[in-house]
Design a protein around this motif. Structure first.
Motif, short mmCIF file in Angstrom:
data_model
loop_
_atom_site.label_atom_id
_atom_site.label_comp_id
_atom_site.label_asym_id
_atom_site.label_seq_id
_atom_site.Cartn_x
_atom_site.Cartn_y
_atom_site.Cartn_z
N ASP A 69 0.83 -1.21 0.00
CA ASP A 69 0.00 0.00 0.00
C ASP A 69 0.87 1.26 0.00
OD1 ASP A 69 -1.83 1.97 0.33
OD2 ASP A 69 -2.56 1.28 2.28
N ALA A 70 0.91 1.93 -1.13
CA ALA A 70 1.76 3.12 -1.28
C ALA A 70 1.36 4.24 -0.35
CB ALA A 70 1.68 3.62 -2.73
N PHE A 71 0.12 4.20 0.17
CA PHE A 71 -0.33 5.26 1.07
C PHE A 71 0.26 5.08 2.48
CE2 PHE A 71 -4.19 5.04 -1.84
CZ PHE A 71 -3.84 6.19 -2.55
N SER A 72 0.82 3.90 2.75
CA SER A 72 1.28 3.61 4.11
C SER A 72 2.70 4.14 4.34
CB SER A 72 1.26 2.09 4.34
OG SER A 72 2.27 1.47 3.55
N ASP A 73 3.02 4.38 5.61
CA ASP A 73 4.39 4.77 5.97
C ASP A 73 5.36 3.63 5.72
OD1 ASP A 73 3.70 7.32 6.72
OD2 ASP A 73 3.47 6.83 8.85
N SER A 74 4.89 2.38 5.95
CA SER A 74 5.85 1.26 5.86
C SER A 74 6.33 1.06 4.41
CB SER A 74 5.24 -0.02 6.43
OG SER A 74 4.21 -0.46 5.61
N VAL A 75 5.44 1.25 3.43
CA VAL A 75 5.88 1.09 2.04
C VAL A 75 6.83 2.25 1.66
CG1 VAL A 75 5.08 1.21 -0.37
CG2 VAL A 75 4.10 -0.46 1.20
N LYS A 76 6.54 3.43 2.17
CA LYS A 76 7.46 4.56 1.90
C LYS A 76 8.84 4.23 2.49
CE LYS A 76 3.99 8.22 1.47
NZ LYS A 76 2.70 7.58 1.72
N GLN A 77 8.84 3.67 3.71
CA GLN A 77 10.10 3.33 4.36
C GLN A 77 10.86 2.24 3.60
OE1 GLN A 77 10.93 5.51 6.59
NE2 GLN A 77 12.93 4.51 6.49
N GLN A 78 10.11 1.21 3.17
CA GLN A 78 10.76 0.13 2.39
C GLN A 78 11.39 0.68 1.11
OE1 GLN A 78 8.57 -3.46 1.04
NE2 GLN A 78 7.23 -3.06 2.77
N THR A 79 10.67 1.62 0.50
CA THR A 79 11.16 2.21 -0.76
C THR A 79 12.45 2.98 -0.50
OG1 THR A 79 8.87 2.41 -1.46
CG2 THR A 79 10.49 3.69 -2.71
N ILE A 80 12.45 3.76 0.58
CA ILE A 80 13.64 4.55 0.93
C ILE A 80 14.82 3.61 1.18
CG2 ILE A 80 14.62 5.96 2.82
CD1 ILE A 80 11.76 7.34 2.89
N GLU A 81 14.56 2.53 1.90
CA GLU A 81 15.65 1.59 2.18
C GLU A 81 16.19 0.97 0.89
OE1 GLU A 81 13.94 -0.89 5.24
OE2 GLU A 81 13.90 0.91 6.52
N ALA A 82 15.27 0.62 -0.03
CA ALA A 82 15.73 0.03 -1.31
C ALA A 82 16.56 1.04 -2.11
CB ALA A 82 14.53 -0.44 -2.13
N ILE A 83 16.14 2.31 -2.10
CA ILE A 83 16.91 3.33 -2.83
C ILE A 83 18.29 3.48 -2.20
CG2 ILE A 83 17.04 5.76 -3.52
CD1 ILE A 83 13.93 5.82 -3.45
N ALA B 80 19.98 1.36 -0.43
CA ALA B 80 20.82 0.17 -0.61
C ALA B 80 21.30 0.02 -2.05
CB ALA B 80 20.03 -1.08 -0.19
N ASP B 81 20.44 0.34 -3.01
CA ASP B 81 20.76 -0.04 -4.40
C ASP B 81 21.10 1.14 -5.31
OD1 ASP B 81 20.01 -2.51 -3.51
OD2 ASP B 81 18.04 -2.51 -4.47
N LEU B 82 20.50 2.29 -5.06
CA LEU B 82 20.63 3.38 -6.04
C LEU B 82 21.25 4.64 -5.47
CD1 LEU B 82 17.01 3.04 -7.54
CD2 LEU B 82 19.11 2.18 -8.58
N GLY B 83 21.24 4.79 -4.17
CA GLY B 83 21.74 6.01 -3.55
C GLY B 83 20.67 7.09 -3.55
N THR B 84 20.32 7.55 -4.74
CA THR B 84 19.26 8.56 -4.88
C THR B 84 18.42 8.24 -6.13
OG1 THR B 84 20.70 9.96 -6.21
CG2 THR B 84 20.61 10.46 -3.86
N VAL B 85 17.26 8.89 -6.23
CA VAL B 85 16.50 8.84 -7.50
C VAL B 85 16.45 10.25 -8.08
CG1 VAL B 85 15.10 6.78 -7.08
CG2 VAL B 85 14.29 8.99 -6.22
N ASP B 86 16.45 10.35 -9.40
CA ASP B 86 16.39 11.68 -10.02
C ASP B 86 15.02 11.95 -10.65
OD1 ASP B 86 16.78 9.90 -12.07
OD2 ASP B 86 18.57 10.85 -12.87
N ALA B 87 14.09 10.99 -10.55
CA ALA B 87 12.71 11.25 -10.98
C ALA B 87 11.75 10.38 -10.17
CB ALA B 87 12.54 10.96 -12.47
N VAL B 88 10.62 10.98 -9.83
CA VAL B 88 9.55 10.26 -9.11
C VAL B 88 8.26 10.47 -9.90
CG1 VAL B 88 8.26 10.06 -6.95
CG2 VAL B 88 10.68 10.73 -6.88
N ILE B 89 7.73 9.39 -10.44
CA ILE B 89 6.47 9.48 -11.18
C ILE B 89 5.37 8.99 -10.25
CG2 ILE B 89 5.23 8.83 -13.28
CD1 ILE B 89 7.96 10.12 -13.91
N TYR B 90 4.33 9.81 -10.10
CA TYR B 90 3.24 9.48 -9.18
C TYR B 90 2.00 9.18 -10.01
CZ TYR B 90 0.23 9.73 -5.10
OH TYR B 90 -0.66 9.42 -4.09
#
Ligand code: NAI
Length: 397
Positions: A111-125, A127-137
């Motif tokens: 659920d993208a509306f949840s804090d936990s999915v936002k947190q998981q996404t931040i952790e994946a970035i 760990a794997d990418l450092g940063t993102v240069d575009a966010v499509i919503y």
């Protein structure tokens, strides 16, 4: 199992794994045929990445620019005897194709509306990418549970202020009927804004920014719709339109924040298209069936992938100028809203009936495209052979 479409009203409750893969491949092939684009973002987060406009927004940077993509979506995996949702199979196929090209592609299902999915996404970035240069919503959801209060809001598709009577079509049965929709209450308006407005987009950008995973100069884009007089009362002036106004106002606030590092938030007004989200809106599918007829006849028809390829090729990358309208929005609905197109659709509207629907409108094209969303009717797929409904996401293993 042999998988057949099971259409229930405006949803199809089954999906075909090989068919969805073929649908994704068609979109990749289109992007490849158009050729590489310059200056595309290189590390892209797509929220709502599994179907419709979001899936196309994942495919274009990956296959026109070699971007690493992280996709967030809410889909059902398959199990023995039950198919996954189409977005699941699309994402499996996307990841396989990206990995075969040596591209990073990871997905987060939740659920993208949840804090936990936002947190998981931040952790994946991190760990794997450092940063993102575009966010499509690109979320389209009937409900949202607020992460702070726990309250679940439901969105409604109703007019505001006065009841609305118009023609509509049952796309499954091909029946054109008149409907009257009563106006929304203040609560329903507020709840729809809570689901489809800009609050969650802002929460995403704030969370990503606070976690330090937004690259300087990062770009964010959300999608909106305006449409013609015919759908004005149910769409732009209705509950969903109120939510879109809120989304558009959020873009201005986010731009103020992002511009500190040279970044920017855009809203792109896209074309009305057959997707799982749009098929649920009263009146709109009849408008789309007529619009397709007119735009196809003039060689101007586009699907999600054509729209998003054009968004990057002619507005956001490739050395192109964004060309915003007076309200600062990108207008990919420019061809749909052309005066000649709208005049023709408006002239057909009063004439269309159940009897002449097949000739006056492109209901056949509407139905075929609807079924393709679920992986049915794709060329080269043998629907008579057994399919395995269980397909793991490659990035999950
Ligand atoms: P869609 O139904 O094809 O895609 C929705 C996406 O959101 C899917 O990836 C789904 O998994 C994801 N999603 C839904 N709820 C979620 C949740 N709680 N957590 C995580 N992911 C979730 O919809 P479509 O049509 O592509 O819509 C995307 C955006 O484009 C929406 O803002 C819509 O208003 C806008 N738009 C659509 C137009 C159309 O005619 N289809 C026209 C112009 C704008």
């Amino acid at each position: 199992m042999i998988i057949k479409p099971k259409v229930r009203g405006f949803v199809c409750v089954t999906a075909h794994p090989e068919g969805c893969a073929a649908h994704v491949q068609q979109q990749i092939d289109f992007v490849r045929a158009k050729g590489p684009l310059k200056d595309l973002p290189k590390r892209v987060l797509v929220i709502g990445a599994s179907t419709g406009y979001g899936l196309a927004s994942r495919i274009v940077p990956a296959f026109a620019g070699g971007a690493a993509t992280l996709g967030v979506f809410f889909e059902k995996p398959g199990e023995e005897g039950r198919t996954a949702s189409a977005g699941w199979y699309n994402s499996v196929a996307f990841e396989k194709a990206a990995h075969a090209e040596g591209l990073y592609a990871k997905s987060i299902n939740g659920d993208a509306f949840s804090d936990s999915v936002k947190q998981q996404t931040i952790e994946a970035i991190k760990a794997d990418l450092g940063t993102v240069d575009a966010v499509i919503y690109s979320l389209a959801s009937p409900r949202r549970t607020h992460p702070r209060t726990g309250v679940t809001f439901k969105s409604t598709l109703k007019p505001v202020g006065a009841s609305f009577s118009a023609k509509t079509v049952d796309t499954d049965k091909g029946l054109v009927t008149d409907i009257t929709i009563e106006p929304a209450s203040e609560q329903e308006i507020a709840d729809t804004v809570a689901v489809m407005g800009g609050e969650d987009w802002a929460m995403w950008i704030e969370s990503l920014s606070e976690a330090g995973v937004l690259a300087p100069g990062a770009l964010t884009v959300a999608y909106s719709y305006i449409g013609p007089d015919l759908t004005w009362a149910i769409y732009r002036n209705g509950t969903i339109g109120r939510a879109k106004e809120d989304l558009e106002a959020t873009a201005q606030r986010l731009t103020e924040k992002l511009s500190v590092t040279g970044g920017r938030a855009w809203v792109s007004i896209n074309k009305a298209l057959v997707t799982q989200a749009s098929s649920a809106i009263p009146v709109v599918p009849l408008y789309i069936s007529l619009l397709y007829k007119v735009m196809k006849a003039r060689g101007l028809h586009e699907g999600c992938i054509e729209q998003i390829q054009r968004l990057f090729a002619e507005r956001l990358a490739n050395g192109a100028a964004p060309q915003p309208d007076e309200a600062g929005r990108l207008r990919l609905d420019d061809w749909e809203m052309r005066e000649d197109i709208q005049k023709e659709v408006a002239a057909l509207w009063p004439q269309v009936t159940t009897e002449n629907l097949p000739t006056l409108s492109d209901i056949a094209g509407y139905r075929a495209e609807f079924l393709r969303l679920f992986g049915f009717g794709l060329e080269g797929v043998d629907y008579g052979v057994e399919s395995n409904p269980v397909a793991p996401l490659p990035s999950a293993s």
